[in-house]
Design an enzyme around this catalytic site. Structure first.
Site, PDB file in Angstrom:
ATOM      1  CB  CYS A   2      10.811 107.035  12.979  1.00 43.46           C
ATOM      2  SG  CYS A   2      11.913 106.931  14.359  1.00 43.46           S
ATOM      3  NE  ARG A  28       5.346 108.370  11.364  1.00 42.59           N
ATOM      4  CZ  ARG A  28       4.094 108.159  11.588  1.00 42.59           C
ATOM      5  NH1 ARG A  28       2.614 108.396  11.480  1.00 42.59           N
ATOM      6  NH2 ARG A  28       4.205 106.555  12.175  1.00 42.59           N
ATOM      7  CD1 TRP A  75      10.796 110.781  18.927  1.00 39.34           C
ATOM      8  CD2 TRP A  75      10.478 112.873  17.735  1.00 39.34           C
ATOM      9  NE1 TRP A  75      10.067 112.258  19.277  1.00 39.34           N
ATOM     10  CE2 TRP A  75      10.322 113.330  19.190  1.00 39.34           C
ATOM     11  CE3 TRP A  75      10.597 114.159  17.304  1.00 39.34           C
ATOM     12  CZ2 TRP A  75      10.589 114.067  19.198  1.00 39.34           C
ATOM     13  CZ3 TRP A  75      11.292 115.580  17.507  1.00 39.34           C
ATOM     14  CH2 TRP A  75      10.364 115.788  18.712  1.00 39.34           C
ATOM     15  CG  ASN A 101       7.860 104.783  13.853  1.00 36.95           C
ATOM     16  OD1 ASN A 101       7.790 104.575  14.057  1.00 36.95           O
ATOM     17  ND2 ASN A 101       6.520 104.779  13.170  1.00 36.95           N
ATOM     18  N   GLY A 102       8.849 102.611  15.625  1.00 36.56           N
ATOM     19  CA  GLY A 102       8.847 101.569  17.110  1.00 36.56           C
ATOM     20  C   GLY A 102      10.006 101.208  17.795  1.00 36.56           C
ATOM     21  CD  GLU A 479      -2.410 120.585  30.809  1.00 36.66           C
ATOM     22  OE1 GLU A 479      -1.822 120.780  31.368  1.00 36.66           O
ATOM     23  OE2 GLU A 479      -2.234 119.867  30.079  1.00 36.66           O
ATOM     24  CE  LYS A 483      -3.676 122.215  26.763  1.00 37.79           C
ATOM     25  NZ  LYS A 483      -2.496 121.755  27.867  1.00 37.79           N
ATOM     26  CD  GLU A 486      -2.399 125.650  26.136  1.00 42.22           C
ATOM     27  OE1 GLU A 486      -1.348 126.438  25.583  1.00 42.22           O
ATOM     28  OE2 GLU A 486      -2.410 124.175  26.622  1.00 42.22           O
ATOM     29  CG  HIS A 502     -10.528 129.309  51.992  1.00 41.65           C
ATOM     30  ND1 HIS A 502     -10.901 129.532  53.609  1.00 41.65           N
ATOM     31  CD2 HIS A 502      -9.968 127.783  51.609  1.00 41.65           C
ATOM     32  CE1 HIS A 502     -10.731 128.345  54.340  1.00 41.65           C
ATOM     33  NE2 HIS A 502     -10.374 127.175  52.955  1.00 41.65           N
ATOM     34  CE  LYS A 602       4.659 121.058  21.102  1.00 45.71           C
ATOM     35  NZ  LYS A 602       2.721 120.916  21.755  1.00 45.71           N
TER      36      LYS A 602
HETATM   37  O1  M6R Z   1       8.435 122.109  26.293  1.00 44.55           O
HETATM   38  P1  M6R Z   1       8.064 121.765  28.097  1.00 44.55           P
HETATM   39  O2  M6R Z   1       7.065 120.591  28.406  1.00 44.55           O
HETATM   40  O3  M6R Z   1       8.947 122.311  28.688  1.00 44.55           O
HETATM   41  O4  M6R Z   1       7.181 122.554  27.683  1.00 44.55           O
HETATM   42  C1  M6R Z   1       6.107 123.845  28.741  1.00 44.55           C
HETATM   43  C2  M6R Z   1       5.177 124.423  29.042  1.00 44.55           C
HETATM   44  O5  M6R Z   1       5.850 125.717  27.813  1.00 44.55           O
HETATM   45  C3  M6R Z   1       4.092 124.063  27.647  1.00 44.55           C
HETATM   46  O6  M6R Z   1       3.492 123.421  28.110  1.00 44.55           O
HETATM   47  C4  M6R Z   1       3.178 125.106  27.338  1.00 44.55           C
HETATM   48  O7  M6R Z   1       2.478 125.482  28.350  1.00 44.55           O
HETATM   49  C5  M6R Z   1       1.945 124.671  26.479  1.00 44.55           C
HETATM   50  N1  M6R Z   1       1.366 125.183  25.775  1.00 44.55           N
HETATM   51  C6  M6R Z   1       1.097 124.133  27.148  1.00 44.55           C
HETATM   52  O8  M6R Z   1      -0.012 123.376  26.579  1.00 44.55           O
END
Ligand code: M6R
Length: 607
Positions: A2, A28, A75, A101-102, A479, A483, A486, A502, A602
């Site tokens: 927060c 925040r 938050w 905040n905490g 993962e 990263k 994207e 394979h 996002k």
């Molecule tokens: O908010 P969510 O965790 O449900 O989001 C899922 C994906 O949209 C999210 O992880 C997306 O793949 C990001 N761009 C990953 O960095």
């Protein structure tokens, strides 16, 4: 996470300054907002749920008298984002107001004790125990400062607080433990804030409060004391040279790198989850007919890793499923005995919510793991856990991934305990390692930052990367690939290492970069074999290894070292971090904005 702010002015109205400062802290948290001021011995409070602009339109946050006040942008961590849970919180008589905040870890027991003494609570927050405790201490004859000091000795957890009270109308008392708090000093007054941008338009002179310190601020001075033994601390203001934009990211050039560096703090916060919810969720998982782990993107990779944790620790078979595929893949198999653990940092991903909705209609039990209290996922879950990462601004999920892993590991361990599947000693060892994770991750990030910069420089023009891992590390590989793809737009492939021969191995030609994730676990011997296969075909080997793994080091062209030895089930939490850094620096090398990759949002709220 927060944002808090306080100001004591020599003259003029505090409210407009608090409002402007909260706008700077909105990154925040933004689910509720509130301010308190003092004027002629009377406390005025305005607060409500909603974004600052919305609440200001309704309540006019600037229209409050008094040259001293505190404010908060929230938050939610405990208690949904409703008006009653918005800060400031007050004591029974509305004479002491607190912004925080905490997380107060022991709030439930304190609340029970205070309720037994007649205190009336209005909110569901952990914070509200603070003003009531101060009030209770004052009843025992302490003055305000003594009562705040005593309160800080009672509460456990993380906090940055600011206290305003009619008992000391020219003073704000603030304190810090593990949540940031900075004092700003100017000719016109003194401020305290969660972050420098809040007061940067007013002053560039800042005093950083350290953990375990309390500060008493007045319009023309500040004093700092240690909480433990009330010793005075002499600290002069530093001149901050950041621009407002730099300050918002705490001096980092992008949110993504700031959030990568926030991971140790976020992991610490995952260690403060309420036992009640972890135990409840573990019980549901233990009793489920079958468990589906449903998520998208990075959250799906957390589920993939979790499926190894549940199986290895708790002997519980789970099905990780990509949420957009859930209905087609598993739909007909879902029934009243099914349990869906939906994982979504935003709690708003349409594909995940659609899967949950479908499963609810078939009478399945819904459990949720999310970062956002009050999100759609929390509203449809029988039990939900909030992962406590704070808002993530960068589109790439980084800190939310490692927090999810930490929560899921704790859950797997609880199910293991219920089932009596692993021994006492192993449980204790794992619990101790989970506690050590924040430090291990902190060291790993620091150590690998320069290495990642260098590797990114050298490999910036590579057209494709290959990520390989075995066991739970195959989730880390997935993962890491996401990263890089994207953020740096490098088309990449990830496979469980055993599967590479394979098919995908046909891609390998001299100089092809292959990233191996190599913890010192049961898969290590076999992974060495896979490295040799790739080397024999001329691949360039980049490995992520445990510190001091000389054998794999000698097989690698480049390596990242994780600072510490880890049980296999926890490795993704640390092993992903150098690869987050690599993706980040690759994007920077290519002149891309890692915070805003093209075509991505996002929160994905379309099917
Ligand atoms: O908010 P969510 O965790 O449900 O989001 C899922 C994906 O949209 C999210 O992880 C997306 O793949 C990001 N761009 C990953 O960095």
């Amino acid at each position: 996470m927060c944002g808090i702010f306080g100001c004591v002015l020599k003259e003029g109205k505090a409210a407009p300054l608090i409002h402007a400062a909260l706008k700077k802290l909105e990154y925040r948290g933004y689910d509720s907002v509130g301010e308190a001021t003092l004027f002629n011995g009377v406390m005025y409070i305005k607060k409500d749920q909603g974004k600052i602009d919305e609440v200001h339109r309704e309540l006019n946050l600037d229209d409050m008298e008094g040259s001293i006040g505190i404010g908060h942008t929230r938050w939610a961590t405990h208690g949904a984002p409703y008006k009653v849970n918005a800060h400031p919180h007050t004591d029974c008589a509305n004479r002491i107001a607190v912004v925080h905040n905490g997380i107060v870890e022991n709030f439930l027991e304190i609340r029970k004790e205070l309720e037994a003494l007649g205190h009336e609570f209005r909110s569901k927050t952990d914070t509200e125990v603070i003003p009531h405790l101060i009030e209770e201490n004052m009843k025992k004859g302490m003055n305000l400062i003594e009562a705040v000091h005593e309160t800080l000795k009672t509460i456990r957890g993380s906090y940055a607080i600011a206290v305003l009270s009619v008992f000391e109308p020219n003073t704000i008392i603030c304190a810090r433990n593990e949540s940031p708090l900075i004092i700003g000093v100017s000719e016109e007054g003194t401020y305290c804030a969660s972050d420098i941008p809040a007061f940067l338009p007013l002053t560039n002179k800042a005093v950083i409060l350290e953990n375990g310190e309390i500060a008493i601020i007045k319009s023309d001075k500040y004093e700092i004391w240690t909480i433990e033994d009330w010793k005075p601390v002499k600290r002069e203001p530093e001149v901050i040279k950041w621009t407002a934009e730099m300050a918002e990211k705490q001096g980092y050039p992008h949110f993504m790198i700031k959030e990568i560096y926030e991971q140790p703090r976020c992991l610490r916060d995952t260690l403060r989850l309420q036992d009640l919810y972890l135990d409840l969720m573990a019980t549901f998982l233990d009793r489920a007919g079958e468990v589906f782990l449903v998520a998208a993107g990075t959250s799906y990779h957390a589920c993939l890793a979790a499926s190894y944790m549940f199986s290895d620790l708790a002997f519980l078979a789970t099905h990780p499923v990509i949420s957009s595929e859930f209905i087609e893949q598993e739909g007909m198999a879902v029934n009243i005995n099914s349990t869906i653990l939906a994982v979504s940092q935003s709690g708003e991903t349409t594909d995940t919510l659609a899967a949950v909705d479908y499963a609810r209609n078939r009478a399945a039990t819904i459990l949720g793991l999310t970062n956002v209290v009050g999100s759609s996922l929390t509203r449809v879950s029988r039990v939900y856990i909030v992962q406590q990462s704070g808002p993530e601004i960068g589109v790439a999920a980084t800190k939310t991934f490692t927090s999810q892993l930490s929560v899921l590991a704790q859950l797997a361990l609880r199910v293991a305990k219920i089932r009596g599947k692993i021994g006492h000693r192993q449980i204790e060892e794992l619990e101790e390692k989970i506690r050590q994770m924040p430090d291990i991750v902190e060291k790993t990030i620091k150590k690998n930052d320069p290495v990642a910069r260098e590797v990114a420089k050298e490999f910036r023009d590579k057209q494709v990367f290959f990520f390989l891992g075995r066991g739970i590390s195959s989730a880390t590989a997935q993962e890491a690939r996401l990263k890089l793809m994207e953020i740096a737009y490098v088309p990449s492939i990830a496979y469980p290492a055993g599967e590479s021969k394979h098919g995908p191995i046909s891609l390998i030609e001299p100089g092809f970069p292959v990233v191996f994730i190599c913890p010192k676990d049961e898969t290590r011997k076999t992974i060495i074999g896979n490295i040799m296969e790739m080397k024999a075909r001329g691949a360039t080997i980049i490995s992520v290894i445990e510190e001091g793994d000389e054998e794999i080091k000698s097989l690698s062209d480049k390596y990242f070292e994780v600072a510490g030895s880890l049980p296999e089930m926890l490795t993704p939490i640390a092993f992903i971090t150098p690869l987050q850094l690599l993706a980040y620096y690759m994007a920077v090398e290519k002149g891309l904005n890692p915070d805003k990759p093209r075509n991505l949002a996002k929160s994905v709220t379309v099917k």
